[in-house]
Design a protein around this motif. Structure first.
Motif, short mmCIF file in Angstrom:
data_model
loop_
_atom_site.label_atom_id
_atom_site.label_comp_id
_atom_site.label_asym_id
_atom_site.label_seq_id
_atom_site.Cartn_x
_atom_site.Cartn_y
_atom_site.Cartn_z
N LEU A 165 41.00 -21.53 29.08
CA LEU A 165 42.35 -21.75 29.59
C LEU A 165 42.33 -22.39 30.98
N GLU A 183 41.73 -26.03 30.97
CA GLU A 183 42.92 -26.76 30.54
C GLU A 183 43.98 -26.85 31.64
N ILE A 194 46.56 -21.81 37.56
CA ILE A 194 47.54 -21.17 36.69
C ILE A 194 47.80 -19.76 37.23
N HIS A 216 51.19 -16.60 33.64
CA HIS A 216 51.02 -17.63 32.62
C HIS A 216 49.70 -17.46 31.86
N LEU A 217 48.67 -16.96 32.53
CA LEU A 217 47.42 -16.66 31.81
C LEU A 217 47.67 -15.61 30.74
N GLN A 272 50.52 -14.90 29.26
CA GLN A 272 51.34 -15.50 28.20
C GLN A 272 50.50 -16.39 27.28
N GLN A 273 49.58 -17.16 27.86
CA GLN A 273 48.70 -18.03 27.06
C GLN A 273 47.79 -17.19 26.17
N ALA A 288 49.82 -15.90 23.33
CA ALA A 288 50.13 -16.98 22.40
C ALA A 288 48.94 -17.31 21.51
N ARG A 289 47.75 -17.12 22.04
CA ARG A 289 46.53 -17.39 21.26
C ARG A 289 46.03 -16.15 20.54
#
Length: 196
Positions: free
Chosen positions: A17, A20, A25, A29-30, A32-33, A36-37
């Motif tokens: 992450l 990317e 970040i 947001h980490l 949330q990512q 999401a994954r």
């Protein structure tokens, strides 16, 4: 992937992450990512619950410090870790950043803190945080904890000596309290900002 070490696996996911997001970040947001994954290494519960929030934060920062140590040992990158921005940076030869004592690193790499922190402990941590954010005198409180008078001339050497005395006195291995030791470490971190 290493099934025997979930923190390492989460560290690998975070590394991906961070690659990317070269500009950095946020912690939020980490999280949330990762959700999401469908990462299985953090709770997939609402962050409204304070204990869930603490545990998610702790697991994330534990994995970030594992990743930072690994990248440093490989001399492949430097990981800047902060609550507002986590950023992968180019390796800086000669950097001794990890050689210095880092109380936050020590805290997050000790999984006992994750296991032993209760909802009441989280409430106290949050209350302390908001007191400091609303203009509480963190320097004065840290000096009081160290039983040092801010009116007398102080330097970092004196503060470090007092820190070592308090750590020795309050270490859990010597019958002291983990929460008291955490407070001492936090006070030292605060005083280093003022006297470092």
């Amino acid at each position: 992937m290493n099934d025997l070490n979930p923190a390492l696996d989460l560290a690998e996911q975070l590394h991906e992450l961070l690659r990317e997001a070269p500009a950095g970040i946020s912690e939020f947001h980490l999280i949330q990512q990762l959700k999401a994954r469908h990462s299985t290494h953090i709770p997939h519960l609402e962050l409204a619950d304070k204990l869930v929030l603490f545990r998610t934060h702790f697991l994330l920062f534990n994995a970030l410090y594992v990743l930072r140590d690994r990248l440093w040992q490989q001399q492949s990158a430097h990981l800047e870790i902060g609550p507002l921005c986590v950023q992968l940076q180019l390796w800086r030869p000669g950097s001794n950043a990890l050689a210095e004592h880092d109380p936050l690193r020590d805290y997050y790499l000790n999984l006992q803190h994750l296991r032993e922190t209760t909802e009441d402990d989280v409430e106290k941590l949050l209350a302390s945080f908001w007191t400091r954010m609303q203009g509480g005198d963190e320097k004065r409180a840290a000096l009081e904890l160290f039983e040092l008078n801010g009116d007398q001339p102080l330097n970092l050497a004196t503060i470090k000596l007092r820190y070592r005395q308090l750590v020795s006195q309050h270490h859990p291995d010597r019958g002291g309290s983990t929460s008291r030791l955490q407070s001492i470490n936090l006070a030292m971190e605060i005083l280093q900002r003022y006297y470092g």
